[in-house]
Scaffold this motif. Structure first.
Motif, PDB file in Angstrom:
ATOM      1  N   ASN A  40       0.778  -1.237   0.000  1.00  0.00           N
ATOM      2  CA  ASN A  40       0.000   0.000   0.000  1.00  0.00           C
ATOM      3  C   ASN A  40       0.811   1.289   0.000  1.00  0.00           C
ATOM      4  O   ASN A  40       0.334   2.304  -0.502  1.00  0.00           O
ATOM      5  CB  ASN A  40      -0.947   0.014   1.204  1.00  0.00           C
ATOM      6  N   VAL A  41       2.014   1.266   0.555  1.00  0.00           N
ATOM      7  CA  VAL A  41       2.799   2.488   0.678  1.00  0.00           C
ATOM      8  C   VAL A  41       3.978   2.485  -0.292  1.00  0.00           C
ATOM      9  O   VAL A  41       4.119   3.386  -1.123  1.00  0.00           O
ATOM     10  CB  VAL A  41       3.308   2.679   2.128  1.00  0.00           C
ATOM     11  N   ASP A  42       4.802   1.455  -0.203  1.00  0.00           N
ATOM     12  CA  ASP A  42       6.014   1.395  -1.022  1.00  0.00           C
ATOM     13  C   ASP A  42       5.735   0.936  -2.455  1.00  0.00           C
ATOM     14  O   ASP A  42       6.550   1.169  -3.344  1.00  0.00           O
ATOM     15  CB  ASP A  42       7.045   0.465  -0.384  1.00  0.00           C
ATOM     16  N   LEU A  43       4.603   0.270  -2.668  1.00  0.00           N
ATOM     17  CA  LEU A  43       4.185  -0.220  -3.988  1.00  0.00           C
ATOM     18  C   LEU A  43       5.221  -1.135  -4.637  1.00  0.00           C
ATOM     19  O   LEU A  43       5.400  -1.134  -5.848  1.00  0.00           O
ATOM     20  CB  LEU A  43       3.849   0.956  -4.916  1.00  0.00           C
ATOM     21  N   ILE A  44       5.885  -1.927  -3.822  1.00  0.00           N
ATOM     22  CA  ILE A  44       6.854  -2.898  -4.322  1.00  0.00           C
ATOM     23  C   ILE A  44       6.152  -4.205  -4.657  1.00  0.00           C
ATOM     24  O   ILE A  44       6.499  -4.882  -5.623  1.00  0.00           O
ATOM     25  CB  ILE A  44       7.987  -3.123  -3.294  1.00  0.00           C
ATOM     26  N   LEU A  45       5.145  -4.558  -3.865  1.00  0.00           N
ATOM     27  CA  LEU A  45       4.363  -5.759  -4.128  1.00  0.00           C
ATOM     28  C   LEU A  45       2.998  -5.381  -4.679  1.00  0.00           C
ATOM     29  O   LEU A  45       2.494  -4.291  -4.406  1.00  0.00           O
ATOM     30  CB  LEU A  45       4.168  -6.566  -2.838  1.00  0.00           C
ATOM     31  N   VAL A  46       2.427  -6.291  -5.448  1.00  0.00           N
ATOM     32  CA  VAL A  46       1.056  -6.124  -5.950  1.00  0.00           C
ATOM     33  C   VAL A  46       0.312  -7.420  -5.716  1.00  0.00           C
ATOM     34  O   VAL A  46       0.913  -8.491  -5.606  1.00  0.00           O
ATOM     35  CB  VAL A  46       1.032  -5.767  -7.452  1.00  0.00           C
ATOM     36  N   THR A  47      -1.009  -7.311  -5.642  1.00  0.00           N
ATOM     37  CA  THR A  47      -1.822  -8.512  -5.523  1.00  0.00           C
ATOM     38  C   THR A  47      -2.166  -8.993  -6.927  1.00  0.00           C
ATOM     39  O   THR A  47      -2.342  -8.196  -7.846  1.00  0.00           O
ATOM     40  CB  THR A  47      -3.117  -8.255  -4.743  1.00  0.00           C
ATOM     41  N   VAL A  48      -2.243 -10.292  -7.091  1.00  0.00           N
ATOM     42  CA  VAL A  48      -2.649 -10.890  -8.358  1.00  0.00           C
ATOM     43  C   VAL A  48      -4.126 -11.209  -8.205  1.00  0.00           C
ATOM     44  O   VAL A  48      -4.513 -11.995  -7.353  1.00  0.00           O
ATOM     45  CB  VAL A  48      -1.836 -12.166  -8.656  1.00  0.00           C
ATOM     46  N   GLY A  49      -4.957 -10.574  -9.008  1.00  0.00           N
ATOM     47  CA  GLY A  49      -6.395 -10.733  -8.850  1.00  0.00           C
ATOM     48  C   GLY A  49      -6.932  -9.659  -7.930  1.00  0.00           C
ATOM     49  O   GLY A  49      -6.333  -8.592  -7.756  1.00  0.00           O
ATOM     50  N   ASP A  50      -8.056  -9.943  -7.330  1.00  0.00           N
ATOM     51  CA  ASP A  50      -8.714  -8.969  -6.457  1.00  0.00           C
ATOM     52  C   ASP A  50      -7.951  -8.802  -5.148  1.00  0.00           C
ATOM     53  O   ASP A  50      -7.458  -9.778  -4.585  1.00  0.00           O
ATOM     54  CB  ASP A  50     -10.144  -9.417  -6.146  1.00  0.00           C
ATOM     55  N   PRO A  51      -7.860  -7.558  -4.647  1.00  0.00           N
ATOM     56  CA  PRO A  51      -7.224  -7.359  -3.344  1.00  0.00           C
ATOM     57  C   PRO A  51      -8.089  -7.966  -2.244  1.00  0.00           C
ATOM     58  O   PRO A  51      -9.305  -8.103  -2.409  1.00  0.00           O
ATOM     59  CB  PRO A  51      -7.151  -5.838  -3.203  1.00  0.00           C
ATOM     60  N   PRO A  52      -7.484  -8.336  -1.123  1.00  0.00           N
ATOM     61  CA  PRO A  52      -8.260  -8.951  -0.031  1.00  0.00           C
ATOM     62  C   PRO A  52      -9.238  -7.960   0.575  1.00  0.00           C
ATOM     63  O   PRO A  52      -8.949  -6.772   0.701  1.00  0.00           O
ATOM     64  CB  PRO A  52      -7.186  -9.350   0.976  1.00  0.00           C
ATOM     65  N   LYS A  53     -10.426  -8.473   0.923  1.00  0.00           N
ATOM     66  CA  LYS A  53     -11.458  -7.628   1.524  1.00  0.00           C
ATOM     67  C   LYS A  53     -11.354  -7.597   3.042  1.00  0.00           C
ATOM     68  O   LYS A  53     -11.846  -6.697   3.685  1.00  0.00           O
ATOM     69  CB  LYS A  53     -12.834  -8.127   1.099  1.00  0.00           C
ATOM     70  N   ASN A  54     -10.712  -8.627   3.611  1.00  0.00           N
ATOM     71  CA  ASN A  54     -10.559  -8.682   5.065  1.00  0.00           C
ATOM     72  C   ASN A  54      -9.290  -9.452   5.400  1.00  0.00           C
ATOM     73  O   ASN A  54      -8.623  -9.984   4.522  1.00  0.00           O
ATOM     74  CB  ASN A  54     -11.788  -9.322   5.723  1.00  0.00           C
ATOM     75  N   LYS A  55      -8.977  -9.505   6.682  1.00  0.00           N
ATOM     76  CA  LYS A  55      -7.727 -10.139   7.105  1.00  0.00           C
ATOM     77  C   LYS A  55      -7.717 -11.642   6.857  1.00  0.00           C
ATOM     78  O   LYS A  55      -6.664 -12.233   6.652  1.00  0.00           O
ATOM     79  CB  LYS A  55      -7.442  -9.838   8.573  1.00  0.00           C
ATOM     80  N   LYS A  56      -8.895 -12.275   6.852  1.00  0.00           N
ATOM     81  CA  LYS A  56      -8.951 -13.713   6.572  1.00  0.00           C
ATOM     82  C   LYS A  56      -8.537 -14.002   5.137  1.00  0.00           C
ATOM     83  O   LYS A  56      -7.839 -14.972   4.869  1.00  0.00           O
ATOM     84  CB  LYS A  56     -10.366 -14.246   6.807  1.00  0.00           C
TER      85      LYS A  56
END
Length: 84
Positions: free
Chosen positions: A52-68
Motif C-alpha cells: 500500500n505504501v512502497d508499492l513494491i508488491l502487488v496482488t494478483v487478482g482482487d485485493p483482499p477484503k478482510n484479514k482472513k
C-alpha cells in the motif's frame, strides 16, 4: 510485457510468504509462542506496507477484503520495480 505468458510467472500466497520467513527465523524465535505471534503480526504489517505504501508488491487478482482473505491472496513483485 507484450506477448508475455503469465503462466510462466510464479506467485506466492501471502500466508506462504509469512510461513517461509518464520521458518528462516526459527532459530531466533525458539520455542516462544508469544515471539512467534509477534513476528507474524509484524510480517503482516510489513507486507501491507510493501503493498500500500512502497508499492513494491502487488496482488494478483482482487485485493483482499478482510484479514482472513489476506492469507490466500497471491503476491507478486510490481513489474516496474527493479530488483537488483
Amino acid at each position: 510485457e507484450e506477448g508475455g505468458d503469465e503462466s510462466k510467472n510464479t506467485y506466492l500466497k501471502w500466508g506462504e510468504v509469512v510461513e517461509w520467513y518464520l521458518e528462516q527465523c526459527e532459530n531466533d524465535i525458539g520455542d516462544s509462542v508469544e515471539r512467534l505471534e509477534d513476528m507474524r503480526k509484524k510480517l503482516n504489517l510489513v507486507i501491507r506496507r510493501l503493498l500500500n505504501v512502497d508499492l513494491i508488491l502487488v496482488t494478483v487478482g482482487d485485493p483482499p477484503k478482510n484479514k482472513k482473505e489476506e492469507q490466500q491472496t497471491l503476491l507478486a513483485v510490481h513489474p516496474n520495480y527493479v530488483v537488483s
